[in-house]
Motif scaffolding. Structure first.
Motif, short mmCIF file in Angstrom:
data_model
loop_
_atom_site.label_atom_id
_atom_site.label_comp_id
_atom_site.label_asym_id
_atom_site.label_seq_id
_atom_site.Cartn_x
_atom_site.Cartn_y
_atom_site.Cartn_z
N ILE A 87 14.73 -31.35 39.29
CA ILE A 87 15.10 -31.99 38.10
C ILE A 87 14.08 -32.96 37.71
CG2 ILE A 87 16.67 -33.90 37.51
CD1 ILE A 87 18.77 -32.68 39.38
N PHE A 88 13.28 -33.66 38.64
CA PHE A 88 12.40 -34.87 38.02
C PHE A 88 11.22 -35.02 39.24
CE2 PHE A 88 12.13 -38.64 35.24
CZ PHE A 88 11.28 -37.85 34.26
N GLY A 89 10.52 -33.84 39.66
CA GLY A 89 9.45 -34.26 40.53
C GLY A 89 8.31 -34.86 39.73
N ASN A 90 7.36 -34.02 39.70
CA ASN A 90 6.08 -34.50 38.90
C ASN A 90 6.40 -34.86 37.58
OD1 ASN A 90 4.56 -33.92 41.09
ND2 ASN A 90 3.35 -32.23 40.18
N SER A 91 7.48 -34.17 37.01
CA SER A 91 7.44 -34.51 35.81
C SER A 91 7.83 -36.28 35.42
CB SER A 91 8.49 -33.82 35.08
OG SER A 91 7.79 -32.31 34.68
N SER A 92 8.22 -36.64 36.35
CA SER A 92 8.88 -38.20 36.35
C SER A 92 7.55 -39.06 36.11
CB SER A 92 9.54 -38.65 37.63
OG SER A 92 8.45 -38.61 38.61
N ILE A 93 6.39 -38.53 36.50
CA ILE A 93 5.22 -39.31 36.26
C ILE A 93 4.53 -39.23 34.78
CG2 ILE A 93 3.04 -39.76 37.44
CD1 ILE A 93 3.81 -37.91 39.80
N LYS A 94 5.29 -38.25 34.02
CA LYS A 94 4.64 -38.09 32.80
C LYS A 94 5.32 -39.11 31.82
CE LYS A 94 2.94 -33.40 32.83
NZ LYS A 94 3.03 -32.19 32.27
N PRO A 95 4.59 -39.94 30.91
CA PRO A 95 5.12 -40.76 30.22
C PRO A 95 5.97 -40.16 28.96
CG PRO A 95 2.64 -40.72 29.80
CD PRO A 95 3.14 -39.91 30.69
N GLY A 96 6.92 -40.86 28.59
CA GLY A 96 7.88 -40.45 27.36
C GLY A 96 8.64 -39.38 27.43
N LEU A 97 9.22 -39.41 29.11
CA LEU A 97 10.02 -38.47 29.37
C LEU A 97 11.05 -38.83 30.52
CD1 LEU A 97 9.84 -35.39 29.02
CD2 LEU A 97 8.43 -34.97 31.35
N ARG A 98 12.38 -38.67 29.91
CA ARG A 98 13.67 -39.07 30.74
C ARG A 98 14.71 -38.15 30.74
NH1 ARG A 98 15.57 -44.70 31.27
NH2 ARG A 98 17.52 -45.07 30.60
N VAL A 99 15.32 -37.88 32.05
CA VAL A 99 16.29 -37.20 32.45
C VAL A 99 17.63 -37.75 31.95
CG1 VAL A 99 17.59 -36.19 34.02
CG2 VAL A 99 15.57 -36.14 34.38
N MET A 100 18.30 -37.24 30.88
CA MET A 100 19.57 -37.47 30.64
C MET A 100 20.75 -37.04 31.17
SD MET A 100 18.37 -39.37 28.09
CE MET A 100 19.73 -39.89 27.30
N GLY A 101 20.59 -35.74 31.68
CA GLY A 101 21.80 -35.18 32.30
C GLY A 101 21.61 -33.83 33.13
N VAL A 102 22.33 -33.53 33.86
CA VAL A 102 22.36 -32.17 34.48
C VAL A 102 23.64 -31.25 34.38
CG1 VAL A 102 20.68 -32.78 36.19
CG2 VAL A 102 23.06 -32.93 36.85
N ASP A 103 23.40 -30.00 34.28
CA ASP A 103 24.76 -29.07 34.39
C ASP A 103 24.44 -27.99 35.29
OD1 ASP A 103 26.98 -27.75 33.74
OD2 ASP A 103 25.97 -26.85 31.80
N LEU A 104 25.23 -28.40 36.35
CA LEU A 104 25.30 -27.77 37.69
C LEU A 104 26.38 -26.66 37.90
CD1 LEU A 104 24.66 -30.71 40.10
CD2 LEU A 104 22.92 -29.18 39.17
N PRO A 105 25.93 -25.42 38.01
CA PRO A 105 27.21 -24.54 38.40
C PRO A 105 27.88 -24.54 39.76
CG PRO A 105 25.00 -23.58 38.96
CD PRO A 105 24.60 -24.98 38.33
N GLN A 106 29.06 -23.84 39.55
CA GLN A 106 29.93 -24.21 40.99
C GLN A 106 29.23 -23.97 42.13
OE1 GLN A 106 32.43 -25.93 41.15
NE2 GLN A 106 32.84 -25.60 43.31
#
Lengths: 377, 377
Positions: A87-106
């Motif tokens: 969901i947000f490993g390395n990309s968490s370190i990039k500025p200007g990037l935020r996780v808003m939500g997830v859609d997980l299948p059953q």
């Protein structure tokens, strides 16, 4: 490859135009999976399926675009830290990037048992059929066991439902964990014998990993109603393991200590709803403590609304996590809080009750009346 | 009470004038300890000693003041999560507040063993007496065990010192943990038999808490050189326990996955030096991977300088953690990196070597030459 299942993450990206937003989205697709330039990605399964896929790109708030990116479920199955990592490993370190939500299948959700109890379970346990639950905190650190147990007694007598350790109480010599739990449970039980209610004590088990399960099991053995733990300090999978343990069956309250940067970071980190809602349910947290709007923290009403929605909205068949706003919960703001949270909520009050000039009993009495709690419940 | 020892935290506060900065500092003093309004703080020991004390307040960068606040050591002794909690528990949730650094007295530092090996230990283990160490990464996820092992073989033959799993490799069916470790260790050993060098494999053990120690011990038993783990995903005390374990003795590399918001959050979170330096040493991390400046992440040269300084500067008698910059480490930037990091460093390169048109062996050869590694070392 239509049969290969995917899950999706929505990222909010700071971008001035669609072309740069698309570049950011493409970079996420690579960074969160193969972590090599696209020219080096092996053709076939890896290029066609494993690399993230940008499935939607829409303008959102001014200066931002929302990207929906999907990943193959087999990258994360059976492993919670790895789900969070994709969901947000390395990309968490990039500025200007935020996780808003997830859609997980059953197929992914089925691996998560979710809260064992949630609000309905807590209601049943505490014998409170309707209206908000009321959670008190004993403090300050530095008081001895007797003084803390006396606070428990007075809170229980006054009509609170649960009484928790302040999160700064750990195993300090002033009030070590084991005698504190014993004395506080006993004090609450003495009050219950007078009131006929089922108030419970909630010790803070946040602390050295080496003692976590031991403290949880001690709390259970000694008659605590639940335990409190801070996942940003202890690790998200630590709480998930605890909530699914066969030898520990109490409800879990999560505390936001050390979590701040994950949500207050503006364009970085996570939406309030994901972090204090979805993530908590995946961990199996029964009630999530978070800063109420209007208190001494900076959460807006819509941040808190987002938390409430994600803590309680549909997430497969996982039970809801009880939203538990706290911090600056003054009595004159109860009406506004009721409008925001409804009645399926637990209110955490500590300092405001302890500091009320009329005394603790009168303050709790007014709190109970103002949230519409029946006198016999 | 002059005999009661304290430790200090420096907070950077967004504030326009000294009066409001002082108010913010006062609020931190309460929030991080007693968590009640000052009017409710019991007189005596708690008011005089337990409440945080604002010891300095100085203008720093434009629009910011730095507050030095001290806390009593007995609040945190014997408990790492609680140390982190007192440093930045609830206050982490307040906007415009960032931890810049800590000053821990010997009585606290004595509880932390620090890195078992650090750079000197890694040099000894790998037989590399001088010059930067070189760390490669095998990827992408989706490759099978044989293909990953073949990459290990080629990297080892070409002259890298350590070869790690990409952090997206966990226990996926494409290349499950145990066969992957076995095959990669064997591949590196085959290369070592030809080169006479002591290259080592570093599996990623980040994953379900339930299997962490088991995977660490499996890696040790099978001949891995070290392990890699991501503390922001697994918990800070989890790494500390691992680094102090009596049954697991390999060096630990930490990975920054999921940590981003803690440092890129601008005015929130932690200074780069605290998070990727001090904190890693307290955990006992031997080498800390962090995004290099100039790559695809946004760290500045001074951010990286701050990490280097805190990873290597004096911290009681704790060994230094080896700074391990990675991400966008292109060959033509080596000279600038040498100027920034010196030679007591490990360079992580993955994508740039895999994507080099001349082939992996030539790319590694140029890397070794450009950092001044002797051909026999």
């Amino acid at each position: 490859m239509a049969h290969l299942e995917r899950f999706a993450v929505t990222y909010r990206m700071a971008a001035t135009d669609e072309a740069s937003a698309r570049d950011m989205g493409d970079a996420i697709c690579l960074e969160q999976t193969v972590e090599v330039p696209r020219t080096v990605v092996p053709a076939g399964l890896i290029a066609d399926h494993i690399v993230g896929q940008l499935q939607s790109l829409l303008p959102s708030t001014p200066g931002h675009f929302d990207a929906g990116i999907s990943y193959p479920v087999e990258l994360v199955q059976g492993d919670f830290p790895n789900l969070l990592n994709v969901i947000f490993g390395n990309s968490s370190i990039k500025p200007g990037l935020r996780v808003m939500g997830v859609d997980l299948p059953q197929s992914v959700l089925a691996e998560y048992a979710g809260p064992r109890y949630g609000l309905a379970g807590l209601r049943h346990m505490l014998g409170v059929s309707s209206g908000p639950l009321l959670l008190a905190a004993i403090k300050p650190v530095g008081l001895g066991v007797e003084a803390l147990a006396d606070l428990c007694y007075r809170f229980a007598l006054a009509g609170m439902d649960l009484i928790k350790d302040d999160h700064n109480l750990s195993n300090q010599a002033y009030a070590p964990f084991e005698p504190r739990v014993r004395a506080c449970v006993a004090a609450v039980e003495r009050a219950n014998a007078l009131t006929g209610r089922r108030c419970g004590f909630v010790p803070n088990i946040t602390g050295s990993q080496a003692h976590l399960l031991e403290r949880a099991q001690f709390a259970q053995r000694e008659g605590a109603a639940a335990v409190m733990c801070a996942p940003a300090l202890m690790g998200y999978d630590t709480l998930r393991q605890l909530s699914g343990s066969a030898s520990f069956l109490l409800p879990i309250l999560s505390h936001p200590a050390f979590a701040g940067a994950n949500v207050v970071a503006g364009e970085a980190g996570f939406s309030h709803g994901f972090y204090f809602g979805t993530l908590q349910r995946l961990m199996g947290v029964d009630a999530v403590i978070f800063p109420n709007t209007g208190g001494r923290f900076g959460f807006s009403a819509s941040d808190c609304q987002d938390i409430r929605a994600k803590a309680q909205g549909k997430l497969g068949s996982l039970r809801a996590t009880c939203p538990t706003p706290g911090g600056g919960m003054l009595l004159d703001r109860v009406a506004a809080m009721q409008a925001l949270y409804g009645t399926d909520v637990m209110y955490l009050m500590g300092g405001a009750l302890l500091g009320d000039g009329r005394g603790l009993s009168a303050a709790v009495g007014e709190l109970r009346a103002s949230v519409g709690r029946r006198s016999d419940d």
